[in-house]
Design a protein around this motif. Structure first.
Motif, PDB file in Angstrom:
ATOM      1  N   GLU A 131       0.824  -1.203   0.000  1.00 18.36           N
ATOM      2  CA  GLU A 131       0.000   0.000   0.000  1.00 18.36           C
ATOM      3  C   GLU A 131       0.861   1.257   0.000  1.00 18.36           C
ATOM      4  N   TYR A 132       0.345   2.295  -0.691  1.00 10.99           N
ATOM      5  CA  TYR A 132       1.033   3.590  -0.681  1.00 10.99           C
ATOM      6  C   TYR A 132       0.006   4.717  -0.699  1.00 10.99           C
ATOM      7  N   ALA A 133       0.171   5.659   0.213  1.00  7.50           N
ATOM      8  CA  ALA A 133      -0.672   6.850   0.246  1.00  7.50           C
ATOM      9  C   ALA A 133       0.239   8.066   0.356  1.00  7.50           C
ATOM     10  N   SER A 134       0.011   9.068  -0.488  1.00  3.64           N
ATOM     11  CA  SER A 134       0.821  10.279  -0.428  1.00  3.64           C
ATOM     12  C   SER A 134       0.505  11.042   0.864  1.00  3.64           C
ATOM     13  N   PRO A 135       1.339  12.011   1.244  1.00  6.98           N
ATOM     14  CA  PRO A 135       1.167  12.691   2.537  1.00  6.98           C
ATOM     15  C   PRO A 135      -0.218  13.284   2.782  1.00  6.98           C
ATOM     16  N   ALA A 136      -0.817  13.931   1.780  1.00  3.94           N
ATOM     17  CA  ALA A 136      -2.137  14.534   1.974  1.00  3.94           C
ATOM     18  C   ALA A 136      -3.199  13.467   2.205  1.00  3.94           C
ATOM     19  N   VAL A 137      -3.048  12.319   1.558  1.00  2.00           N
ATOM     20  CA  VAL A 137      -3.995  11.217   1.741  1.00  2.00           C
ATOM     21  C   VAL A 137      -3.851  10.639   3.146  1.00  2.00           C
ATOM     22  N   ARG A 138      -2.615  10.429   3.585  1.00  2.00           N
ATOM     23  CA  ARG A 138      -2.386   9.914   4.936  1.00  2.00           C
ATOM     24  C   ARG A 138      -2.934  10.867   5.988  1.00  2.00           C
ATOM     25  N   ALA A 139      -2.768  12.176   5.755  1.00  2.00           N
ATOM     26  CA  ALA A 139      -3.239  13.169   6.718  1.00  2.00           C
ATOM     27  C   ALA A 139      -4.749  13.116   6.892  1.00  2.00           C
ATOM     28  N   VAL A 140      -5.472  12.914   5.775  1.00  2.00           N
ATOM     29  CA  VAL A 140      -6.932  12.817   5.846  1.00  2.00           C
ATOM     30  C   VAL A 140      -7.342  11.601   6.656  1.00  2.00           C
ATOM     31  N   ASP A 142      -5.592  10.015   8.919  1.00  2.00           N
ATOM     32  CA  ASP A 142      -5.205  10.188  10.321  1.00  2.00           C
ATOM     33  C   ASP A 142      -6.179  11.099  11.058  1.00  2.00           C
ATOM     34  N   MET A 143      -6.574  12.189  10.408  1.00  2.00           N
ATOM     35  CA  MET A 143      -7.463  13.152  11.050  1.00  2.00           C
ATOM     36  C   MET A 143      -8.849  12.556  11.281  1.00  2.00           C
ATOM     37  N   LEU A 144      -9.410  11.939  10.261  1.00  2.00           N
ATOM     38  CA  LEU A 144     -10.751  11.401  10.404  1.00  2.00           C
ATOM     39  C   LEU A 144     -10.783  10.145  11.265  1.00  2.00           C
ATOM     40  N   GLY A 149     -12.557   8.202  16.695  1.00  3.33           N
ATOM     41  CA  GLY A 149     -12.088   7.379  17.797  1.00  3.33           C
ATOM     42  C   GLY A 149     -11.357   6.141  17.337  1.00  3.33           C
ATOM     43  N   GLY A 150     -10.742   6.239  16.144  1.00  3.73           N
ATOM     44  CA  GLY A 150      -9.994   5.111  15.610  1.00  3.73           C
ATOM     45  C   GLY A 150     -10.822   4.155  14.788  1.00  3.73           C
TER      46      GLY A 150
END
Length: 234
Positions: A131-140, A142-144, A149-150
């Protein structure tokens, strides 16, 4: 590739600037070879049928072809070209939509707001089944995930919320949806509000964008939807 052959890539996007930028970015990866381009789904499926390739890099929103775009197009490609690796390019920052991509077998996602060099990295990862997600995708994500609540699954819409969203983006008002589904206006309004919250959206315009990419614009009431005249409550 393990045999020394370069990774053959097809790029699909309806914006010439993105096509040019992606090709320029991939020129920095000596193990990657762009073998073809496409600007809409008809051209893309024709290319995939004729040109041997290992990975498809495709925009998510690419209207104008006979096979549609968004999740329906990606699903079609997954079914008809199962050995093909897929990297999705998108401007959408919606965890529920990104999770649906993962559910249908897409393991590489790059946001167009990130450096396009991430496309090359995603291709390398996807070729290895990683799997690969660019930084902006990972940030979304992580935030949501933190907001939920995980529990990422909590961001998925229920069948009734999907039906309300589908009818709303088809042009019906909340009152008209309530009549159509035999529910109260308050219930419909609450379901629409919950859908927006789950998807991390703030405006109706964003809901239309999500619905188009998720294929809800063309979804018939018989496909994954709760029929009119249900129990009347959530």
């Amino acid at each position: 590739m393990s045999n020394g052959r370069r990774i053959r890539v097809v790029i699909a996007d309806d914006h010439p600037v993105i096509l040019l930028g992606a090709q320029h970015a991939l020129a920095q990866f000596p193990d990657v070879e762009v073998v073809a381009q496409a600007r809409q789904s008809t051209e893309l499926v024709d290319v995939l049928t004729r040109v041997p390739c290992d990975v498809l890099v495709t925009d998510l929103a690419m209207p104008g072809g006979r096979y549609g775009d968004g999740l329906p197009l990606v699903g079609y490609i997954r079914r008809h070209f199962p050995a093909l690796g897929i990297v999705v390019l998108t401007m959408l920052e919606n965890a529920a939509l990104l999770k649906r991509l993962k559910d249908i077998g897409v393991i590489g996602v790059v946001n167009k707001s990130d450096d396009l060099a991430h496309i090359g990295l995603a291709i390398r990862y996807v070729t290895q089944g990683v799997e690969y997600a660019s930084p902006a995708v990972r940030a979304v994500f992580d935030m949501l995930r933190a907001n939920a609540g995980g529990r990422v699954d909590d961001m998925l819409l229920s069948p009734r919320e999907i039906e309300v969203v589908r009818l709303f983006v088809s042009g019906l008002t909340v009152k008209e949806i309530a009549v159509h589904l035999n529910r109260s206006i308050k219930t419909i309004s609450s379901q629409k509000t919950r859908a927006l919250q789950k998807l991390g959206l703030e405006r109706d315009s964003q809901l239309f964008q999500y619905a188009q990419s998720a294929g809800l614009m063309n979804l018939s009431s018989a496909e994954g939807a709760v029929p009119a005249g249900g129990s009347g409550e959530p």
